[in-house]
Design an enzyme around this catalytic site. Structure first.
Site, PDB file in Angstrom:
ATOM      1  N   SER A  97       0.824  -1.205   0.000  1.00 47.66           N
ATOM      2  CA  SER A  97       0.000   0.000   0.000  1.00 47.66           C
ATOM      3  C   SER A  97       0.864   1.263   0.000  1.00 47.66           C
ATOM      4  O   SER A  97       1.634   1.479  -0.931  1.00 47.66           O
ATOM      5  CB  SER A  97      -0.963  -0.041   1.194  1.00 47.66           C
ATOM      6  N   ASP A 105     -10.559  -3.286  -4.057  1.00 47.23           N
ATOM      7  CA  ASP A 105      -9.574  -2.311  -3.593  1.00 47.23           C
ATOM      8  C   ASP A 105      -9.624  -1.052  -4.449  1.00 47.23           C
ATOM      9  O   ASP A 105      -9.489  -1.138  -5.674  1.00 47.23           O
ATOM     10  CB  ASP A 105      -8.176  -2.935  -3.675  1.00 47.23           C
ATOM     11  N   HIS A 158      -8.102  -5.246  -0.136  1.00 46.64           N
ATOM     12  CA  HIS A 158      -6.899  -4.554   0.325  1.00 46.64           C
ATOM     13  C   HIS A 158      -6.520  -5.079   1.708  1.00 46.64           C
ATOM     14  O   HIS A 158      -7.391  -5.325   2.540  1.00 46.64           O
ATOM     15  CB  HIS A 158      -7.183  -3.053   0.398  1.00 46.64           C
TER      16      HIS A 158
END
Length: 355
Positions: free
Chosen positions: A201, A296, A326
């Site tokens: 991320s 996501d 995610h």
């Protein structure tokens, strides 16, 4: 006038009907049109049961206290009567905490080492959390799993968080940590000729940006980059995945806007290539592996990065895992797709280290 009012009422009725239809098409667990795999469904359901509040409504201090996917994984394991200790979940990996001299303060880090003689390749890893929340503890599952899958030392670095330390503090910390590890990993039986970068991320963004900066500064070029659902830009929040996963769980569009608001000093920071990595100088990067989750808002960011890397002549492989959300990468203890993603990343690293 009467005719106009009827037109307005009809338009509102149609809009409300479309909204209701749209809501009815959303999976109540994922918050999107996509359904989760049974294992991912269990994790997301457990996360909801932990009673967290919407992060975008909180202060950073409050947000850092909210339950995480790691907490949800532990809850699932506990419900199944299984051991939740990291050492049991990922056997054969030892971990020790160290300190790294940072540009403004000492950086905490954790070194994960696989069993065997070594010397081992070394992966510098950065956790996610929007540059505002989370830590190496929260992302232990991903870093520890990657150490086993790649049979490599993984150094997970805690960088400074915003808003206490705004952009580009985390990027400065990441580059400093990479430079330090590239000189000192030999003391942990690390092979300094085989270095790589990885992150999830926000950490995926840091891994990419650090590679670009390291090459520009004449530091050791990493052999590979693993970018797991990376943030690759913050200027366009109307991509396909921002739209179809606007209300996704555990990460949604509003949360990302909240993170960016806390991170930046000025709107112009969005265009800085350290953050806007799809517009950075990507030529000369080593092979990049992009791992994306279907559920996501950042899925399209990975696609945009793949396109830019191909244009720049950088070897790139991208894999999208269906039915997972995610943060799935660190949930290998309970989500089979996460285990497959970790093994895939590990194989990509081992292949790069052989060259």
């Amino acid at each position: 006038m009467v005719k106009f009012l009827f037109s307005v009422i009809a338009a509102l009725a149609i809009a409300n009907g479309a909204s209701a239809a749209s809501d009815s098409m959303r999976d109540p667990v994922t918050g999107t049109k996509y359904s989760a795999t049974p294992a991912m469904h269990n994790v997301l359901t457990s996360l909801t049961a932990l009673g967290g509040k919407p992060i975008e409504t909180l202060t950073p201090a409050q947000a850092r206290m909210q339950p995480t996917i790691a907490d949800a994984v532990k809850a699932v394991l506990t419900a199944e009567g299984k051991d939740t200790s990291p050492e049991k979940l990922v056997a054969g990996i030892t971990a020790k905490d160290i300190s790294i001299p940072g540009p403004a303060s000492t950086l905490a880090a954790r070194v994960y080492t696989p069993a065997g003689k070594g010397p081992f390749p070394v992966v510098v890893y950065f956790h996610g959390g929007g540059w505002v929340i989370a830590s190496k503890e929260v992302y232990d599952g991903g870093a520890r799993g990657l150490a086993k899958a790649a049979h490599s030392i993984v150094v997970s670095v805690d960088y400074r968080l915003a808003p206490e330390a705004k952009f580009p503090a985390a990027w400065d910390d990441a580059l400093t940590a990479y430079k330090w590890v590239s000189k000192n990993a030999g003391s942990w039986n690390g092979d300094l000729k085989n270095l790589a970068l990885a992150g999830e991320s926000a950490g995926g963004n840091l891994a990419l940006s650090t590679a670009v900066s390291a090459i520009a500064a004449g530091l050791i070029t990493p052999k590979a980059i693993i970018a797991v659902y990376p943030v690759t830009q913050t200027g366009n929040m109307m991509t396909d995945s921002y739209l179809d996963s606007e209300t996704a769980k555990p990460l949604n569009k509003a949360m990302i806007g909240w993170f960016v608001d806390k991170l930046l000093t000025s709107p112009g920071d969005k265009e800085n290539p350290r953050l806007d990595v799809i517009h950075a100088k990507l030529t000369g990067l080593p092979p990049v592996t992009i791992i994306s989750a279907q559920i996501d808002p950042l899925r399209s960011d990975g696609e945009l990065l793949e396109q830019k890397l191909r244009t720049a002549g950088v070897p790139v492989v991208r894999k999208v895992y269906a039915g997972v959300a995610h943060e799935f990468f660190g949930a290998a203890a309970v989500v089979p797709e996460a285990m497959r993603a970790q093994l895939f990343a590990g194989e990509r690293l081992k292949s790069a280290f052989k060259k």
